[in-house]
Write a protein that holds these residues in place. Structure first.
Motif, short mmCIF file in Angstrom:
data_model
loop_
_atom_site.label_atom_id
_atom_site.label_comp_id
_atom_site.label_asym_id
_atom_site.label_seq_id
_atom_site.Cartn_x
_atom_site.Cartn_y
_atom_site.Cartn_z
N TYR A 5 0.86 -1.18 0.00
CA TYR A 5 0.00 0.00 0.00
C TYR A 5 0.89 1.23 0.00
CZ TYR A 5 -2.61 3.96 1.65
OH TYR A 5 -3.13 5.21 1.75
N GLU A 24 -5.06 -8.13 4.85
CA GLU A 24 -5.54 -7.64 6.14
C GLU A 24 -4.43 -6.94 6.92
OE1 GLU A 24 -5.96 -10.84 5.05
OE2 GLU A 24 -8.08 -10.66 4.52
N THR A 27 -3.70 -3.58 5.16
CA THR A 27 -4.82 -2.67 5.36
C THR A 27 -4.83 -2.12 6.77
OG1 THR A 27 -6.13 -3.83 3.69
CG2 THR A 27 -7.33 -2.45 5.23
N GLU A 52 -14.80 0.98 8.59
CA GLU A 52 -14.97 -0.09 7.61
C GLU A 52 -14.90 0.46 6.19
OE1 GLU A 52 -18.40 -3.20 6.26
OE2 GLU A 52 -18.24 -2.72 8.39
N SER A 53 -15.50 1.61 5.95
CA SER A 53 -15.45 2.24 4.63
C SER A 53 -14.00 2.58 4.25
CB SER A 53 -16.31 3.50 4.63
OG SER A 53 -16.24 4.15 3.40
N GLN A 55 -11.30 1.12 5.43
CA GLN A 55 -10.58 -0.14 5.21
C GLN A 55 -10.84 -0.66 3.80
OE1 GLN A 55 -12.11 -2.17 8.70
NE2 GLN A 55 -10.04 -2.31 9.51
N ARG A 56 -12.07 -0.55 3.31
CA ARG A 56 -12.37 -0.99 1.94
C ARG A 56 -11.62 -0.14 0.92
NH1 ARG A 56 -17.66 -1.36 4.02
NH2 ARG A 56 -18.21 0.58 2.97
N ALA A 57 -11.56 1.17 1.15
CA ALA A 57 -10.83 2.06 0.24
C ALA A 57 -9.34 1.73 0.24
CB ALA A 57 -11.05 3.52 0.63
N ALA A 59 -7.99 -1.18 1.01
CA ALA A 59 -7.83 -2.49 0.37
C ALA A 59 -7.86 -2.35 -1.15
CB ALA A 59 -8.91 -3.46 0.84
N ARG A 60 -8.74 -1.48 -1.66
CA ARG A 60 -8.80 -1.27 -3.12
C ARG A 60 -7.53 -0.64 -3.65
NH1 ARG A 60 -14.06 0.35 -1.78
NH2 ARG A 60 -13.47 2.55 -1.94
#
Length: 67
Positions: A5, A24, A27, A52-53, A55-57, A59-60
Motif C-alpha cells: 500500500y 488484512e 490494510t 470499515e469504509s 478499510q475498503r478504500a 484495500a482497493r
C-alpha cells in the motif's frame, strides 16, 4: 504473495509505503497510518461504519507486488 500500500496510490502527497504478507495486515497498518497522519485529508474515520469504509478504500488501493 506480497501486498503493498502506498499513500500516493490514494492520491495523497505522502511517501508512506507498507508491505505485508496478507491484505488484512497491510490494510490494518495503512489504516493506523491514515488515522495518525491524515486526519486533515479524511475528516471522519471514527465510527465503525466509517472505519470499515476506509478499510475498503485502503484495500482497493493495495497492490500485489513481486516478493
Amino acid at each position: 504473495m506480497l501486498f503493498r500500500y502506498s499513500c500516493k496510490d490514494m492520491g495523497l502527497k505522502c511517501d508512506f509505503i507498507v508491505k505485508g504478507q496478507t491484505l488484512e495486515e497491510v490494510t490494518q497498518k495503512a489504516l493506523e497510518h491514515v488515522r495518525e497522519n491524515h486526519t486533515q485529508d479524511f475528516q471522519t474515520i471514527r465510527t465503525p461504519a466509517e472505519i470499515e469504509s476506509m478499510q475498503r478504500a485502503l484495500a482497493r488501493s493495495t497492490r500485489v507486488v513481486p516478493g
